[in-house]
Design a protein around this motif. Structure first.
Motif, PDB file in Angstrom:
ATOM      1  N   ALA A 206       0.800  -1.220   0.000  1.00 18.46           N
ATOM      2  CA  ALA A 206       0.000   0.000   0.000  1.00 18.46           C
ATOM      3  C   ALA A 206       0.834   1.273   0.000  1.00 18.46           C
ATOM      4  N   ASP A 207       2.063   1.210   0.474  1.00 16.98           N
ATOM      5  CA  ASP A 207       2.875   2.422   0.584  1.00 16.98           C
ATOM      6  C   ASP A 207       3.663   2.733  -0.678  1.00 16.98           C
ATOM      7  N   PHE A 208       3.692   1.817  -1.610  1.00  9.99           N
ATOM      8  CA  PHE A 208       4.565   1.971  -2.775  1.00  9.99           C
ATOM      9  C   PHE A 208       4.184   3.172  -3.631  1.00  9.99           C
ATOM     10  N   TYR A 209       2.892   3.402  -3.815  1.00  6.54           N
ATOM     11  CA  TYR A 209       2.468   4.527  -4.644  1.00  6.54           C
ATOM     12  C   TYR A 209       3.003   5.840  -4.079  1.00  6.54           C
ATOM     13  N   GLY A 210       2.879   6.026  -2.772  1.00  9.30           N
ATOM     14  CA  GLY A 210       3.394   7.237  -2.146  1.00  9.30           C
ATOM     15  C   GLY A 210       4.899   7.357  -2.291  1.00  9.30           C
ATOM     16  N   GLU A 211       5.593   6.243  -2.210  1.00 13.37           N
ATOM     17  CA  GLU A 211       7.049   6.251  -2.385  1.00 13.37           C
ATOM     18  C   GLU A 211       7.418   6.643  -3.813  1.00 13.37           C
ATOM     19  N   MET A 212       6.641   6.173  -4.770  1.00  8.29           N
ATOM     20  CA  MET A 212       6.897   6.530  -6.167  1.00  8.29           C
ATOM     21  C   MET A 212       6.664   8.019  -6.387  1.00  8.29           C
ATOM     22  N   MET A 213       5.577   8.539  -5.842  1.00  3.44           N
ATOM     23  CA  MET A 213       5.251   9.944  -6.049  1.00  3.44           C
ATOM     24  C   MET A 213       6.272  10.867  -5.368  1.00  3.44           C
ATOM     25  N   SER A 214       6.866  10.417  -4.282  1.00  3.78           N
ATOM     26  CA  SER A 214       7.823  11.249  -3.545  1.00  3.78           C
ATOM     27  C   SER A 214       9.255  11.060  -4.015  1.00  3.78           C
ATOM     28  N   GLY A 215       9.480  10.106  -4.911  1.00  6.16           N
ATOM     29  CA  GLY A 215      10.817   9.875  -5.415  1.00  6.16           C
ATOM     30  C   GLY A 215      11.645   8.892  -4.600  1.00  6.16           C
ATOM     31  N   LYS A 216      11.043   8.306  -3.558  1.00  3.81           N
ATOM     32  CA  LYS A 216      11.768   7.323  -2.765  1.00  3.81           C
ATOM     33  C   LYS A 216      11.915   5.997  -3.501  1.00  3.81           C
ATOM     34  N   ALA A 217      11.072   5.773  -4.507  1.00  4.72           N
ATOM     35  CA  ALA A 217      11.140   4.555  -5.316  1.00  4.72           C
ATOM     36  C   ALA A 217      10.937   4.925  -6.772  1.00  4.72           C
ATOM     37  N   THR A 218      11.409   4.076  -7.668  1.00  5.04           N
ATOM     38  CA  THR A 218      11.226   4.271  -9.106  1.00  5.04           C
ATOM     39  C   THR A 218      10.750   2.957  -9.707  1.00  5.04           C
ATOM     40  N   PHE A 219      10.518   2.962 -11.014  1.00  8.81           N
ATOM     41  CA  PHE A 219      10.087   1.735 -11.680  1.00  8.81           C
ATOM     42  C   PHE A 219      11.170   0.662 -11.681  1.00  8.81           C
ATOM     43  N   GLU A 220      12.404   1.041 -11.371  1.00 12.04           N
ATOM     44  CA  GLU A 220      13.482   0.048 -11.291  1.00 12.04           C
ATOM     45  C   GLU A 220      13.601  -0.548  -9.895  1.00 12.04           C
ATOM     46  N   ASP A 221      12.667  -0.218  -9.029  1.00 14.92           N
ATOM     47  CA  ASP A 221      12.626  -0.799  -7.694  1.00 14.92           C
ATOM     48  C   ASP A 221      12.433  -2.313  -7.806  1.00 14.92           C
ATOM     49  N   PRO A 222      13.127  -3.090  -6.977  1.00 13.57           N
ATOM     50  CA  PRO A 222      12.974  -4.558  -7.030  1.00 13.57           C
ATOM     51  C   PRO A 222      11.529  -5.025  -6.910  1.00 13.57           C
ATOM     52  N   ARG A 223      10.695  -4.264  -6.220  1.00 17.43           N
ATOM     53  CA  ARG A 223       9.296  -4.675  -6.043  1.00 17.43           C
ATOM     54  C   ARG A 223       8.509  -4.565  -7.341  1.00 17.43           C
ATOM     55  N   PHE A 224       8.792  -3.529  -8.139  1.00 20.32           N
ATOM     56  CA  PHE A 224       8.104  -3.436  -9.427  1.00 20.32           C
ATOM     57  C   PHE A 224       8.651  -4.473 -10.401  1.00 20.32           C
ATOM     58  N   ILE A 225       9.936  -4.701 -10.372  1.00 18.85           N
ATOM     59  CA  ILE A 225      10.522  -5.745 -11.231  1.00 18.85           C
ATOM     60  C   ILE A 225       9.942  -7.101 -10.865  1.00 18.85           C
ATOM     61  N   ALA A 226       9.752  -7.356  -9.565  1.00 20.27           N
ATOM     62  CA  ALA A 226       9.146  -8.619  -9.131  1.00 20.27           C
ATOM     63  C   ALA A 226       7.717  -8.756  -9.651  1.00 20.27           C
ATOM     64  N   THR A 227       7.009  -7.627  -9.741  1.00 21.42           N
ATOM     65  CA  THR A 227       5.651  -7.634 -10.312  1.00 21.42           C
ATOM     66  C   THR A 227       5.688  -8.080 -11.762  1.00 21.42           C
ATOM     67  N   LEU A 228       6.596  -7.507 -12.536  1.00 21.48           N
ATOM     68  CA  LEU A 228       6.730  -7.887 -13.943  1.00 21.48           C
ATOM     69  C   LEU A 228       7.105  -9.359 -14.082  1.00 21.48           C
ATOM     70  N   LYS A 229       8.009  -9.812 -13.247  1.00 25.41           N
ATOM     71  CA  LYS A 229       8.426 -11.223 -13.306  1.00 25.41           C
ATOM     72  C   LYS A 229       7.250 -12.151 -13.022  1.00 25.41           C
ATOM     73  N   ARG A 230       6.438 -11.790 -12.056  1.00 29.37           N
ATOM     74  CA  ARG A 230       5.295 -12.646 -11.718  1.00 29.37           C
ATOM     75  C   ARG A 230       4.298 -12.698 -12.861  1.00 29.37           C
ATOM     76  N   PHE A 231       4.056 -11.543 -13.497  1.00 27.48           N
ATOM     77  CA  PHE A 231       3.145 -11.541 -14.638  1.00 27.48           C
ATOM     78  C   PHE A 231       3.694 -12.419 -15.756  1.00 27.48           C
ATOM     79  N   ALA A 232       4.994 -12.362 -15.995  1.00 33.26           N
ATOM     80  CA  ALA A 232       5.610 -13.152 -17.073  1.00 33.26           C
ATOM     81  C   ALA A 232       5.638 -14.642 -16.749  1.00 33.26           C
ATOM     82  N   GLU A 233       5.854 -14.993 -15.495  1.00 31.43           N
ATOM     83  CA  GLU A 233       5.976 -16.409 -15.155  1.00 31.43           C
ATOM     84  C   GLU A 233       4.646 -17.157 -15.245  1.00 31.43           C
ATOM     85  N   LEU A 234       3.555 -16.417 -15.414  1.00 32.46           N
ATOM     86  CA  LEU A 234       2.259 -17.062 -15.599  1.00 32.46           C
ATOM     87  C   LEU A 234       2.000 -17.450 -17.053  1.00 32.46           C
TER      88      LEU A 234
END
Length: 416
Positions: A206-234
């Motif tokens: 739930a906190d990731f969106y706020g982190e993205m908007m504030s610059g604490k996280a980017t699309f290269e964050d391991p959590r977003f990459i893990a999201t892409l990996k999960r979508f692909a592994e299906l």
């Protein structure tokens, strides 16, 4: 109460609160444009209730296919020949119309907008002045639609963890059933982006969106990459010939009972029922690694209805917009279309809609839409261009994430 009786009752209730008017008075026609051609009959019934209570106003509903709508609307507005009320896209797609002066702010004339949750109103606010420029109508959630008959026939329970989800896919595949109808070919990769947006909250939280908007996280964050990996592994569970399957084909696979599940948004409820009234289905939140009573789901403001600045019938059009902002409209919208409305004060006996309304209780913004469609290149444009290649193994999730980040970095400015 049957829908026909509910419509009649609402019409009578609205009429009771409307001052008496002579039938000899002239009727004023308010034009309303929409891209939702599939909703034409339902919207006609909804506005019939308004007209019953307001016989001095006729709502002329005009529908244009989505692919052509934005161009038609922009051209008409530039020429001063637009509608009185326009259905509007949300977030970044709304801003050019506001900046061009084509729309009227609604804070004072439609005060009920302020009663709606931020999830709904966030899509209708101008970044320039912070005012509302549209009346939101729905807050869709993203989830997994599933064929209840196929699940029951194959002894598959609704999964509560990702491990259970994979086990369900394996069981269905072993039975010769396509586990997940999925495809985004021929310009429909937005449907695959929805799958990414649906899976994401279960991984990044739930906190990731706020982190993205504030610059604490980017699309290269391991959590977003893990999201892409999960979508692909299906991929083993997606439709055969995944790379060549488009959205329409994948929906037909689900509607016709050839596939057990479909990743989609709330709008699919009414569409599926209209195309196959005999289809037995429901929806569940995509599960994370651990079971929870309130799974986190992605949600967003689908769009709104706005008052065109050049309208010569603003008083009547404002009455229509106040109706759209009312609890009566929200209930009719939910009853007729099967979507969760923008207002939370809606009830339903439809089990699919009830499930989606419950899902609205724990949401986070649909990341790529809510946060990154404000300027170009959008996050969506990159995800949609590369997601099939990622699933097919032609590029890595890390490469897609880096490309998205590079694109939005050209314009996105974090707000610490």
């Amino acid at each position: 109460m049957p829908l026909s009786r509910r419509l009649f009752a609402i019409g009578l209730a609205l009429a009771a609160s409307t001052p008496f008017m002579s039938f000899a008075a002239a009727q004023e026609t308010v034009t309303l444009w929409s891209w939702r051609t599939e909703d034409q009959a339902a919207m006609g019934r909804i506005f019939a209730a308004f007209e019953a209570a307001n016989p001095d106003i006729k709502v002329d509903l005009q529908f244009t296919p989505d692919a052509d709508y934005q161009n038609r609307l922009a051209t008409a507005l530039r020429g001063g020949k637009g509608p009185d009320i326009a259905q509007l896209k949300a977030y970044g797609e709304l801003q050019p119309l506001v900046e061009a002066g084509y729309l009227e702010p609604l804070n004072d004339s439609v005060p009920a907008i302020a009663e709606m949750p931020e999830t709904a109103t966030g899509g209708v606010i101008s970044v320039a002045d912070g005012k509302f420029y549209g009346v939101p109508y729905s807050v869709p959630v993203l989830g997994v639609f599933y064929n209840t008959a196929l699940f029951e026939a194959n002894g598959v329970a609704v999964p509560t963890t990702y491990a259970e989800f994979l086990a369900a896919c394996e069981k269905l595949k072993a039975a010769g059933i396509t586990p997940i109808a999925s495809g985004g070919a021929q310009g429909s990769a937005w449907a695959l982006e929805i799958g990414v947006g649906m899976i994401g909250p279960t991984i990044y939280g739930a906190d990731f969106y706020g982190e993205m908007m504030s610059g604490k996280a980017t699309f290269e964050d391991p959590r977003f990459i893990a999201t892409l990996k999960r979508f692909a592994e299906l991929k083993p569970y997606y439709s055969d010939g995944f790379a060549g399957i488009d959205y329409t084909t994948s929906t037909q696979q689900f509607i016709n009972g050839q596939a057990a599940m479909f990743f989609g948004g709330s709008w699919e409820n009414g569409s599926f029922k209209a195309q196959n009234p005999d289809l037995k289905f429901s929806v569940f939140a995509f599960p994370g690694d651990a079971a929870t009573d309130k799974p986190l789901v992605a949600a967003f403001s689908d769009g709104s209805y706005g008052l065109v600045a050049d309208s010569e019938k603003k008083e009547a059009a404002t009455k229509v917009l106040n109706f759209i902002a009312s609890p009566e409209f929200a209930q009719l919208f939910a009853d007729e279309l099967g979507w969760p409305a923008a207002r939370p004060d809606v009830t339903s006996e439809d089990p699919v809609l009830k499930a989606m309304i419950a899902m609205q209780g724990n949401t986070t913004p649909y990341l790529s839409l809510v946060g990154y469609r404000w300027q170009t290149p959008t996050a969506s444009s990159v995800i949609q261009a590369e997601v099939i290649d990622m699933v097919e193994g032609n590029i890595t999730p890390e490469k897609l994430a880096a490309d998205v980040n590079a694109a939005v970095s050209t314009w996105f400015k974090p707000k610490p």
